[in-house]
Design a protein around this motif. Structure first.
Motif, PDB file in Angstrom:
ATOM      1  N   LYS A  16       0.841  -1.202   0.000  1.00 26.04           N
ATOM      2  CA  LYS A  16       0.000   0.000   0.000  1.00 26.04           C
ATOM      3  C   LYS A  16       0.874   1.250   0.000  1.00 26.04           C
ATOM      4  O   LYS A  16       0.614   2.207  -0.730  1.00 26.04           O
ATOM      5  N   ARG A  17       1.910   1.238   0.813  1.00 23.86           N
ATOM      6  CA  ARG A  17       2.816   2.384   0.876  1.00 23.86           C
ATOM      7  C   ARG A  17       3.465   2.627  -0.489  1.00 23.86           C
ATOM      8  O   ARG A  17       3.574   3.759  -0.943  1.00 23.86           O
ATOM      9  N   TRP A  18       3.895   1.545  -1.146  1.00 26.18           N
ATOM     10  CA  TRP A  18       4.491   1.662  -2.486  1.00 26.18           C
ATOM     11  C   TRP A  18       3.477   2.249  -3.462  1.00 26.18           C
ATOM     12  O   TRP A  18       3.795   3.132  -4.246  1.00 26.18           O
ATOM     13  N   ARG A  19       2.235   1.743  -3.408  1.00 24.59           N
ATOM     14  CA  ARG A  19       1.192   2.226  -4.316  1.00 24.59           C
ATOM     15  C   ARG A  19       0.964   3.720  -4.145  1.00 24.59           C
ATOM     16  O   ARG A  19       0.891   4.465  -5.118  1.00 24.59           O
ATOM     17  N   LEU A  20       0.842   4.153  -2.883  1.00 23.09           N
ATOM     18  CA  LEU A  20       0.585   5.568  -2.611  1.00 23.09           C
ATOM     19  C   LEU A  20       1.770   6.433  -3.044  1.00 23.09           C
ATOM     20  O   LEU A  20       1.581   7.501  -3.618  1.00 23.09           O
ATOM     21  N   LEU A  21       2.970   5.969  -2.783  1.00 22.98           N
ATOM     22  CA  LEU A  21       4.166   6.705  -3.168  1.00 22.98           C
ATOM     23  C   LEU A  21       4.265   6.862  -4.681  1.00 22.98           C
ATOM     24  O   LEU A  21       4.655   7.905  -5.189  1.00 22.98           O
ATOM     25  N   HIS A  22       3.891   5.805  -5.402  1.00 25.75           N
ATOM     26  CA  HIS A  22       3.990   5.820  -6.864  1.00 25.75           C
ATOM     27  C   HIS A  22       2.677   6.185  -7.545  1.00 25.75           C
ATOM     28  O   HIS A  22       2.569   6.106  -8.768  1.00 25.75           O
ATOM     29  N   ARG A  23       1.679   6.562  -6.743  1.00 22.27           N
ATOM     30  CA  ARG A  23       0.360   6.975  -7.246  1.00 22.27           C
ATOM     31  C   ARG A  23      -0.273   5.913  -8.146  1.00 22.27           C
ATOM     32  O   ARG A  23      -0.768   6.198  -9.231  1.00 22.27           O
ATOM     33  N   VAL A  24      -0.224   4.694  -7.663  1.00 21.22           N
ATOM     34  CA  VAL A  24      -0.803   3.555  -8.376  1.00 21.22           C
ATOM     35  C   VAL A  24      -2.109   3.185  -7.680  1.00 21.22           C
ATOM     36  O   VAL A  24      -2.117   2.933  -6.475  1.00 21.22           O
ATOM     37  N   LYS A  25      -3.190   3.161  -8.418  1.00 22.72           N
ATOM     38  CA  LYS A  25      -4.484   2.778  -7.849  1.00 22.72           C
ATOM     39  C   LYS A  25      -4.535   1.271  -7.657  1.00 22.72           C
ATOM     40  O   LYS A  25      -3.813   0.525  -8.307  1.00 22.72           O
ATOM     41  N   GLN A  26      -5.423   0.840  -6.769  1.00 25.09           N
ATOM     42  CA  GLN A  26      -5.574  -0.599  -6.536  1.00 25.09           C
ATOM     43  C   GLN A  26      -5.937  -1.340  -7.817  1.00 25.09           C
ATOM     44  O   GLN A  26      -5.473  -2.457  -8.034  1.00 25.09           O
ATOM     45  N   THR A  27      -6.731  -0.727  -8.666  1.00 28.89           N
ATOM     46  CA  THR A  27      -7.129  -1.401  -9.914  1.00 28.89           C
ATOM     47  C   THR A  27      -5.924  -1.645 -10.812  1.00 28.89           C
ATOM     48  O   THR A  27      -5.799  -2.704 -11.430  1.00 28.89           O
ATOM     49  N   HIS A  28      -5.001  -0.676 -10.861  1.00 28.25           N
ATOM     50  CA  HIS A  28      -3.797  -0.871 -11.668  1.00 28.25           C
ATOM     51  C   HIS A  28      -2.876  -1.913 -11.033  1.00 28.25           C
ATOM     52  O   HIS A  28      -2.294  -2.756 -11.732  1.00 28.25           O
ATOM     53  N   ALA A  29      -2.753  -1.876  -9.713  1.00 31.08           N
ATOM     54  CA  ALA A  29      -1.947  -2.887  -9.020  1.00 31.08           C
ATOM     55  C   ALA A  29      -2.520  -4.272  -9.286  1.00 31.08           C
ATOM     56  O   ALA A  29      -1.773  -5.239  -9.486  1.00 31.08           O
ATOM     57  N   ALA A  30      -3.846  -4.362  -9.305  1.00 28.11           N
ATOM     58  CA  ALA A  30      -4.497  -5.652  -9.593  1.00 28.11           C
ATOM     59  C   ALA A  30      -4.112  -6.154 -10.982  1.00 28.11           C
ATOM     60  O   ALA A  30      -3.856  -7.349 -11.175  1.00 28.11           O
ATOM     61  N   GLU A  31      -4.046  -5.237 -11.953  1.00 29.38           N
ATOM     62  CA  GLU A  31      -3.624  -5.615 -13.305  1.00 29.38           C
ATOM     63  C   GLU A  31      -2.179  -6.107 -13.303  1.00 29.38           C
ATOM     64  O   GLU A  31      -1.851  -7.096 -13.950  1.00 29.38           O
ATOM     65  N   ILE A  32      -1.325  -5.416 -12.569  1.00 32.18           N
ATOM     66  CA  ILE A  32       0.090  -5.794 -12.499  1.00 32.18           C
ATOM     67  C   ILE A  32       0.243  -7.216 -11.967  1.00 32.18           C
ATOM     68  O   ILE A  32       1.047  -7.999 -12.478  1.00 32.18           O
ATOM     69  N   PHE A  33      -0.537  -7.560 -10.939  1.00 31.30           N
ATOM     70  CA  PHE A  33      -0.405  -8.867 -10.289  1.00 31.30           C
ATOM     71  C   PHE A  33      -1.372  -9.911 -10.818  1.00 31.30           C
ATOM     72  O   PHE A  33      -1.339 -11.057 -10.391  1.00 31.30           O
ATOM     73  N   LYS A 141       3.532  15.646  14.275  1.00 40.62           N
ATOM     74  CA  LYS A 141       2.490  15.854  13.270  1.00 40.62           C
ATOM     75  C   LYS A 141       2.934  15.121  12.018  1.00 40.62           C
ATOM     76  O   LYS A 141       3.984  15.386  11.473  1.00 40.62           O
ATOM     77  N   ASN A 142       2.114  14.192  11.593  1.00 39.70           N
ATOM     78  CA  ASN A 142       2.435  13.389  10.416  1.00 39.70           C
ATOM     79  C   ASN A 142       1.628  13.859   9.219  1.00 39.70           C
ATOM     80  O   ASN A 142       0.600  14.517   9.379  1.00 39.70           O
ATOM     81  N   PRO A 143       2.085  13.501   8.020  1.00 34.65           N
ATOM     82  CA  PRO A 143       1.330  13.886   6.827  1.00 34.65           C
ATOM     83  C   PRO A 143      -0.075  13.277   6.848  1.00 34.65           C
ATOM     84  O   PRO A 143      -0.321  12.271   7.514  1.00 34.65           O
ATOM     85  N   GLU A 144      -0.966  13.887   6.100  1.00 37.66           N
ATOM     86  CA  GLU A 144      -2.321  13.354   5.971  1.00 37.66           C
ATOM     87  C   GLU A 144      -2.247  11.930   5.436  1.00 37.66           C
ATOM     88  O   GLU A 144      -1.400  11.617   4.607  1.00 37.66           O
ATOM     89  N   ASN A 145      -3.088  11.065   5.931  1.00 34.30           N
ATOM     90  CA  ASN A 145      -3.124   9.642   5.549  1.00 34.30           C
ATOM     91  C   ASN A 145      -1.834   8.911   5.917  1.00 34.30           C
ATOM     92  O   ASN A 145      -1.435   7.971   5.237  1.00 34.30           O
ATOM     93  N   PHE A 146      -1.176   9.341   6.999  1.00 37.85           N
ATOM     94  CA  PHE A 146       0.035   8.655   7.452  1.00 37.85           C
ATOM     95  C   PHE A 146      -0.286   7.202   7.757  1.00 37.85           C
ATOM     96  O   PHE A 146      -1.315   6.894   8.351  1.00 37.85           O
ATOM     97  N   ASP A 147       0.575   6.295   7.366  1.00 38.35           N
ATOM     98  CA  ASP A 147       0.319   4.863   7.487  1.00 38.35           C
ATOM     99  C   ASP A 147       0.839   4.335   8.830  1.00 38.35           C
ATOM    100  O   ASP A 147       1.895   3.737   8.912  1.00 38.35           O
ATOM    101  N   TYR A 148       0.072   4.563   9.902  1.00 38.60           N
ATOM    102  CA  TYR A 148       0.453   4.092  11.228  1.00 38.60           C
ATOM    103  C   TYR A 148       0.532   2.564  11.273  1.00 38.60           C
ATOM    104  O   TYR A 148       1.328   2.000  11.998  1.00 38.60           O
ATOM    105  N   GLU A 149      -0.310   1.908  10.491  1.00 33.77           N
ATOM    106  CA  GLU A 149      -0.392   0.447  10.536  1.00 33.77           C
ATOM    107  C   GLU A 149       0.945  -0.210  10.201  1.00 33.77           C
ATOM    108  O   GLU A 149       1.294  -1.257  10.747  1.00 33.77           O
ATOM    109  N   PHE A 150       1.724   0.418   9.327  1.00 27.52           N
ATOM    110  CA  PHE A 150       3.031  -0.130   8.963  1.00 27.52           C
ATOM    111  C   PHE A 150       3.903  -0.303  10.208  1.00 27.52           C
ATOM    112  O   PHE A 150       4.628  -1.281  10.337  1.00 27.52           O
TER     113      PHE A 150
END
Length: 189
Positions: A16-33, A141-150
């Motif tokens: 998810k972090r990679w997707r957000l960093l590279h601005r890849v939507k889940q639908t495109h990631a699904a195509e990749i995999f 203060k973290n950026p918006e949508n910071f990925d705490y779960e990681f």
């Protein structure tokens, strides 16, 4: 799962972090995999394990490589430095590059460590710094949508190896979960 293999949740969070960093939507990631978008969503939430071939593909995608000119320049900067420095991948903790003066401190030839995870060699000082980073994520203060779960899976197997680090980690994880709930309420309300 080996000690150095990321958990399904950690791998999903990293994807998810990679997707957000590279601005890849889940639908495109699904195509990749070659999977459904809902599968990507379940991977990222840690609800579904990846098949071995899918896991290998995700790990290859996420692993640090020296592909760009900037990456190669960084590698040269590290390897040619007169200082005792080394470079590790944030995701896998693999040794990517090492100066000769730093390499001289290792008990084995650097070539045997290149590409291998260094987490098992982390000193208490390094683990303390890693936990300090998690603490800063909870206090600052973290950026918006910071990925705490990681942070919940990051380095857990190694910090859980000693009672003190495990206790500190449990407190930090409780605070991280608190931030996750707070952020979830903010986004939904």
């Amino acid at each position: 799962m080996s000690r150095l293999t990321p958990t399904p949740l950690a791998l999903g969070i990293a994807l998810k972090r990679w997707r957000l960093l590279h601005r890849v939507k889940q639908t495109h990631a699904a195509e990749i995999f070659g999977v459904a978008q809902s599968t990507i969503s379940r991977w990222e939430a840690g609800l579904q394990e990846m098949a071995p071939a899918e896991r290998a593909k995700v790990e290859r995608l996420l692993a640090a490589r020296f592909e760009s000119a900037t990456d190669r320049a960084l590698e040269r900067l590290v390897t040619e430095s007169p200082r005792e420095v080394h470079l590790v991948c944030d995701f896998t903790h693999r040794l990517l590059a090492c100066s000769s003066s730093r390499g001289a401190q290792f008990s084995v030839p650097v070539v045997t460590l290149l590409g291998r995870s260094l987490w098992r060699y982390a000193t208490p000082e390094i683990m303390t710094k890693e936990l300090e980073t998690l603490l800063q994520h909870n206090q600052g203060k973290n950026p918006e949508n910071f990925d705490y779960e990681f942070n919940l899976g990051y380095g857990r197997k190694y910090t859980d190896a000693t009672a003190l680090f495990k206790a500190l980690r449990e407190m930090l994880d409780d605070e991280t979960r608190h931030h996750m709930k707070k952020e979830s309420r903010t986004m939904s309300g």
